[in-house]
Design a protein around this motif. Sequence first.
Motif, PDB file in Angstrom:
ATOM      1  N   UNK A   1       0.917  -1.213  -0.298  1.00  0.00           N
ATOM      2  CA  UNK A   1      -0.110  -0.016  -0.077  1.00  0.00           C
ATOM      3  C   UNK A   1       1.161   1.396  -0.015  1.00  0.00           C
ATOM      4  N   UNK A   2       2.084   1.216   0.362  1.00  0.00           N
ATOM      5  CA  UNK A   2       2.925   2.194   0.405  1.00  0.00           C
ATOM      6  C   UNK A   2       3.629   2.653  -0.635  1.00  0.00           C
ATOM      7  N   UNK A   3       3.777   1.611  -1.764  1.00  0.00           N
ATOM      8  CA  UNK A   3       4.378   1.802  -3.104  1.00  0.00           C
ATOM      9  C   UNK A   3       3.732   2.829  -3.704  1.00  0.00           C
ATOM     10  N   UNK A   4       4.466   3.883  -4.314  1.00  0.00           N
ATOM     11  CA  UNK A   4       4.092   5.020  -4.593  1.00  0.00           C
ATOM     12  C   UNK A   4       4.548   5.091  -6.207  1.00  0.00           C
ATOM     13  N   UNK A   5       5.622   4.182  -6.724  1.00  0.00           N
ATOM     14  CA  UNK A   5       5.975   4.354  -8.202  1.00  0.00           C
ATOM     15  C   UNK A   5       6.226   2.685  -8.513  1.00  0.00           C
ATOM     16  N   UNK A   6       5.568   2.629  -9.692  1.00  0.00           N
ATOM     17  CA  UNK A   6       5.518   1.353 -10.533  1.00  0.00           C
ATOM     18  C   UNK A   6       6.037   1.448 -11.862  1.00  0.00           C
TER      19      UNK A   6
ATOM     20  N   UNK B   1       8.676  10.960 -14.862  1.00  0.00           N
ATOM     21  CA  UNK B   1       7.789  10.066 -14.086  1.00  0.00           C
ATOM     22  C   UNK B   1       6.567  10.778 -14.549  1.00  0.00           C
ATOM     23  N   UNK B   2       5.700   9.831 -14.977  1.00  0.00           N
ATOM     24  CA  UNK B   2       4.142   9.941 -15.286  1.00  0.00           C
ATOM     25  C   UNK B   2       3.388  10.049 -14.054  1.00  0.00           C
TER      26      UNK B   2
ATOM     27  N   UNK C   1       6.689  14.713 -14.375  1.00  0.00           N
ATOM     28  CA  UNK C   1       7.983  15.347 -13.886  1.00  0.00           C
ATOM     29  C   UNK C   1       9.098  14.680 -14.507  1.00  0.00           C
ATOM     30  N   UNK C   2       9.924  15.720 -14.679  1.00  0.00           N
ATOM     31  CA  UNK C   2      11.446  15.352 -15.293  1.00  0.00           C
ATOM     32  C   UNK C   2      12.434  14.812 -14.264  1.00  0.00           C
TER      33      UNK C   2
END
Lengths: 359, 359
Positions: free
Chosen positions: A248-253, A338-339, A350-351
Amino acid sequence: MPVSEDLDTPFLAVDPTALERNLAAGAARAASRGLAWRPHAKTHKCVEIARRQLAHGAVGLTLATVAEAEVFADAGFDDLFLAYPVWAGGPRADRLRALASRVRLRIGVDSVEGATALAAALRGAPAEVLVEVDSGHHRTGVAPPEAGAVAAACTGLDVVGVFTFPGHSYSPSPGGRGAAADDEAEALSDAAASLAAIGIEPRVRSGGSSPTEPLPPGPATYPATETRPGVSVFGDAQQVELGAAGFDDVALVAVATVVSVRDGHAVLDAGSKTLGADRPPWTSGFGRLLDHPHATIVALSEHHATVAFGSAHVPPVGSRVRVVPNHVCAAANLASSLVVLDGDRVVDRWAVAARGANT
Amino acid sequence: MPVSEDLDTPFLAVDPTALERNLAAGAARAASRGLAWRPHAKTHKCVEIARRQLAHGAVGLTLATVAEAEVFADAGFDDLFLAYPVWAGGPRADRLRALASRVRLRIGVDSVEGATALAAALRGAPAEVLVEVDSGHHRTGVAPPEAGAVAAACTGLDVVGVFTFPGHSYSPSPGGRGAAADDEAEALSDAAASLAAIGIEPRVRSGGSSPTEPLPPGPATYPATETRPGVSVFGDAQQVELGAAGFDDVALVAVATVVSVRDGHAVLDAGSKTLGADRPPWTSGFGRLLDHPHATIVALSEHHATVAFGSAHVPPVGSRVRVVPNHVCAAANLASSLVVLDGDRVVDRWAVAARGANT
């Protein structure tokens, strides 16, 4: 499963809700321990994320290289810590001096040679110096009782304290993270005492790692004053498998497409050039699948991940999956941007401004 | 030890003499076996190196992704093979059609779903299709006798042959490379027969890997017509440790500075963000040192390599060393440019034009 069909895979997607939650939690953990929060920007390398860290109360940024610090200084960040022994020779000497002249700069040292080169490079520019000590990771840093001897060799430099990175917290053994946190506290305390013994006030005592950050601080005569977690802004498969974070803590895939299927296996179009190749022996594989927590990434090549699904349903060719990289710092550094996905909608991009800024 | 003190470390340096020797040797090996030479440009991602490959007789380039192919098509290369099963959905459908309209494009397929999507994407644009078969690497590709069934499903596509990647040639066992080369020959032969059996002439039979490329071809009814080596343009520590290349063949190194020293160990300022993190269990460590062949890289973090020198002299803080990455394709993709060093003189700088071109 939000996977934004309008974008070709593979790409890295940030969940802004999880990111915001991680930022708030990181700031709250530091505050509850009375620590200055100086997150490591090497993880994200994004100006937009660093701004959010400051908005949540970060006192400044930790950086890995002079080149990273230059990117963030250009973006207006003015309190930067290069938390490694920096070799101040070659063109880097002038770059360090220029950086020290425009931001509040802290720099690590762990040798007399390094300190001498740094003093020659700075020529009086107002940087602060911290002595790195080894708390058990055995990479850089001197033994804690030797901190004073290194500090004493820092002629012409303003030594303000000590720091360590308890990297041996990346341990799968039960109690391994707790032991590393205790080592860190003891090392900082001993190193601070070593500085105090030669009359240098160790007012900055900086530690922290993502696996140890959620733990209570160990006892120490001189407790830490600052924490520098990196990965916890995003979470990753290593943190999940260490028990330091949940899915649940994962903020980037990484969003990937199934390109081939056979015998309980699917092959994805995301490999080491998207996810990074980090694969410590204690991990289950080369990353995890967010929507298939029991699947294992059994092989990774440059452009492909081979996923074993066991007896579970294998997603068909053309379907999309979300991959949690083993080591998110490596993955972010491989992308140009990052999208930002709110559900399935692209809300920003974000670049990765300091991508590849290694010098 | 040419290490160009005018540049800050870490950086990737190409030795143009070794590169030229590798190019000539690769072309000669293919010619001596009667094979078309179609080197894989994912290794270098540099237009300047691809031009040299064509000048040495390459018939075209192999690419990993549509994005890579777009970069090389923009640079004027007009004979490109995407040697993987490509998923032709989403925006990629139109990108594939556009690419097929301006270059001679070959594309891999290994499933009915993939072939159907590809035909829909191309809408008659003149691409050629090759069926991928699995020769023992067990990544993508169908079993060789199934090649005909996949080809038969390629309605509206121009199937011209078969291909395989004998990736199990990355084997440290004695005879492992030779066995993989035999598997490759057998797989291509069986797959070609499977196409012929349904009336499709298998005129292209493409194989090759850097570990198998130097070996004599195995017996086959339909021998290979084409070879696609990638790494051998540079060599790397994996090829050296497999016995497929020598240190003299290494044409790309990372130049790094010693930033910390203790107890027989030196820590360099080049880590996984410079070298890549590839570390198969059969390698000695995370890369090799060109000038210290007996040293071992025992640990790698993002910005640091820890090198054990045993009883040998440890180079002092501030000195420079040349690191041979384990997997050079990963290292090149992490750099924005490669520095061309003739001795210690910077003679050119080549952009890694297709860096991060993963989609």
